[in-house]
Design a protein around this motif. Sequence first.
Motif, PDB file in Angstrom:
ATOM      1  N   THR A 103      55.068  14.268  20.725  1.00  0.00           N
ATOM      2  CA  THR A 103      55.142  15.788  19.908  1.00  0.00           C
ATOM      3  C   THR A 103      56.152  15.238  20.085  1.00  0.00           C
ATOM      4  O   THR A 103      57.624  15.981  19.671  1.00  0.00           O
ATOM      5  CB  THR A 103      54.858  16.503  21.542  1.00  0.00           C
ATOM      6  OG1 THR A 103      55.734  16.823  22.717  1.00  0.00           O
ATOM      7  CG2 THR A 103      53.646  17.317  22.083  1.00  0.00           C
ATOM      8  N   ALA A 104      57.031  14.348  20.683  1.00  0.00           N
ATOM      9  CA  ALA A 104      58.517  14.315  20.268  1.00  0.00           C
ATOM     10  C   ALA A 104      59.461  13.901  18.595  1.00  0.00           C
ATOM     11  O   ALA A 104      59.865  14.017  19.108  1.00  0.00           O
ATOM     12  CB  ALA A 104      58.317  12.520  21.138  1.00  0.00           C
ATOM     13  N   ASP A 141      54.292   9.681  23.379  1.00  0.00           N
ATOM     14  CA  ASP A 141      54.328  11.134  23.304  1.00  0.00           C
ATOM     15  C   ASP A 141      54.598  11.579  22.075  1.00  0.00           C
ATOM     16  O   ASP A 141      55.428  11.877  21.141  1.00  0.00           O
ATOM     17  CB  ASP A 141      55.664  11.540  23.577  1.00  0.00           C
ATOM     18  CG  ASP A 141      56.446  13.181  24.283  1.00  0.00           C
ATOM     19  OD1 ASP A 141      55.188  13.783  23.486  1.00  0.00           O
ATOM     20  OD2 ASP A 141      57.493  13.590  24.580  1.00  0.00           O
ATOM     21  N   PRO A 163      64.008   9.990  19.923  1.00  0.00           N
ATOM     22  CA  PRO A 163      63.122  11.304  19.943  1.00  0.00           C
ATOM     23  C   PRO A 163      62.228   9.659  19.358  1.00  0.00           C
ATOM     24  O   PRO A 163      61.098   9.941  19.798  1.00  0.00           O
ATOM     25  CB  PRO A 163      63.094  11.789  18.735  1.00  0.00           C
ATOM     26  CG  PRO A 163      64.855  12.686  19.398  1.00  0.00           C
ATOM     27  CD  PRO A 163      64.791  11.038  19.471  1.00  0.00           C
ATOM     28  N   ASP A 183      67.027   6.164  23.545  1.00  0.00           N
ATOM     29  CA  ASP A 183      65.953   7.016  23.839  1.00  0.00           C
ATOM     30  C   ASP A 183      66.153   8.370  22.799  1.00  0.00           C
ATOM     31  O   ASP A 183      66.320   9.010  23.728  1.00  0.00           O
ATOM     32  CB  ASP A 183      66.567   7.369  25.549  1.00  0.00           C
ATOM     33  CG  ASP A 183      68.188   8.268  24.947  1.00  0.00           C
ATOM     34  OD1 ASP A 183      68.804   8.061  24.308  1.00  0.00           O
ATOM     35  OD2 ASP A 183      69.183   8.524  26.738  1.00  0.00           O
ATOM     36  N   ALA A 219      60.651   8.054  22.559  1.00  0.00           N
ATOM     37  CA  ALA A 219      59.596   8.829  23.482  1.00  0.00           C
ATOM     38  C   ALA A 219      58.858   8.701  22.487  1.00  0.00           C
ATOM     39  O   ALA A 219      57.040   8.490  23.208  1.00  0.00           O
ATOM     40  CB  ALA A 219      60.459  10.230  22.945  1.00  0.00           C
ATOM     41  N   TYR A 220      58.509   8.810  21.080  1.00  0.00           N
ATOM     42  CA  TYR A 220      57.196   8.478  20.229  1.00  0.00           C
ATOM     43  C   TYR A 220      56.407   7.502  20.432  1.00  0.00           C
ATOM     44  O   TYR A 220      55.229   7.134  20.682  1.00  0.00           O
ATOM     45  CB  TYR A 220      57.836   9.351  18.897  1.00  0.00           C
ATOM     46  CG  TYR A 220      56.396   9.251  17.875  1.00  0.00           C
ATOM     47  CD1 TYR A 220      56.094  10.638  17.917  1.00  0.00           C
ATOM     48  CD2 TYR A 220      55.650   8.284  17.023  1.00  0.00           C
ATOM     49  CE1 TYR A 220      54.909  10.627  17.133  1.00  0.00           C
ATOM     50  CE2 TYR A 220      54.381   8.390  16.130  1.00  0.00           C
ATOM     51  CZ  TYR A 220      54.151   9.984  16.621  1.00  0.00           C
ATOM     52  OH  TYR A 220      53.077   9.609  15.822  1.00  0.00           O
TER      53      TYR A 220
END
Length: 429
Positions: A241-242, A239, A231, A229, A234-235
């Motif tokens: 902005t992660a 996302d 960044p 999990d 998430a990217y």
Amino acid sequence: MLCTGLGASAFAGETPYDDPNDFLPYDAKQAALGQLLFYDKILSGNKNIACSTCHHPDFGTGDGLSLGIGEGGVGLGTNRHAGTGDSRIKKRIPRNAPALWNLGAKDINVMFHDGRLSFSDVYGNGLDSPAQEWLPEGFTSILAAQAIFPLVAQFEMAGNPSENEIAGAVHDRIDAAWPILAKRVRVIPEYGQRFVDAYRHIQTPEQVTIADIGNALASFISFEWRSMDSPFDAYLMGDETAMIPDQIAGMELFMGRGNCASCHVEPLFSDQKFYALGLPAFGPGRTRTFDFIARDVGKMGHSDDLADAYRFRTPMLRNVALTAPYGHNGAYPDLRGIIEHHLNPEKSRANWHPDLAALPDAPWLAEIDFIVQQDTREMARQARAIDIKPVDLDDMEIDQLIAFMHALTSDTRQRLGIPNSVPSGLPLD
């Protein structure tokens, strides 16, 4: 660059570890049992060192040292010292303590820096291991099998033959010690009952084997240290902005001109293959019985294939920012050093100096620590074996790669954590 301007779609088709089914099955009772065993010194020959001593959560599941201080050492992490008197260490552990992140992933097919544990039917038991045909039956994963080998390693956890029955049995034959360890555990009433409660095939404590202990340890390690999990994940899932711009630029270099992804393959960030990087050599090395010099020949030490000389397994990179020092022998104290070595091994070898190695003081071993560097022929052999080619990146680009490495860091809050006590009653580190 391969990924410029592509954003999250740069990894199209890749799947991050976002599904618990990617890991070994979870059972609460088995994981809780494994947690206690992991932190309990009952599994060591002299009852003075636990799995957690060299794989502690406070040090990213490592120990913060280049070469570990095992049996006979005192303390934890970078404060651990080599001991005193007759109980002091007799040898440094030859290699860096590997991190435990994602070792429960079902995709993993090889263990240890030199790959001496892998799936194979060469011995008729499904695994190629140092125990060969004497490996016990009953392991539910390769991680479970891996977990029992440090217990019988002399300088890691077993101790010396004259000190305890475990070490003495190992010197008879490797599998002779495991039943003794299993009995040590199962006669402790709380452990015996926990095994009965956690496993359907165990009706009485007397049935507990070393495979059951390995399976419990694997259940805990797989559950406790999952990194999926970050960044980056998430990217990857959309996302944008992660990750900050430097991390995105570093990702693009990683996938493109840096050529990192040719070996560090997503989602494990390892192709689980073996390469000679020409890391600066020091320490006793993991020598074979007939080696007359302190050196480490890598995978060849297990395979006896000259083509494997000085080659080591590609490490996984999730949470890599937490697991310094770096390399199979911990030659570099920070990410910049190991990245610069990958970019130009010859230059980095020439510039490396012994002060970069995190080696707790042990004057009685000082003569051995760097003696391999005096062997010009061995140094030449290692230099000729390098598999990677130089890559020209400037300081700013290296900074961006480092930033991307930090983007691979997950939420590291522990799930079960460190127990307050263990059933043996032995002290925790």
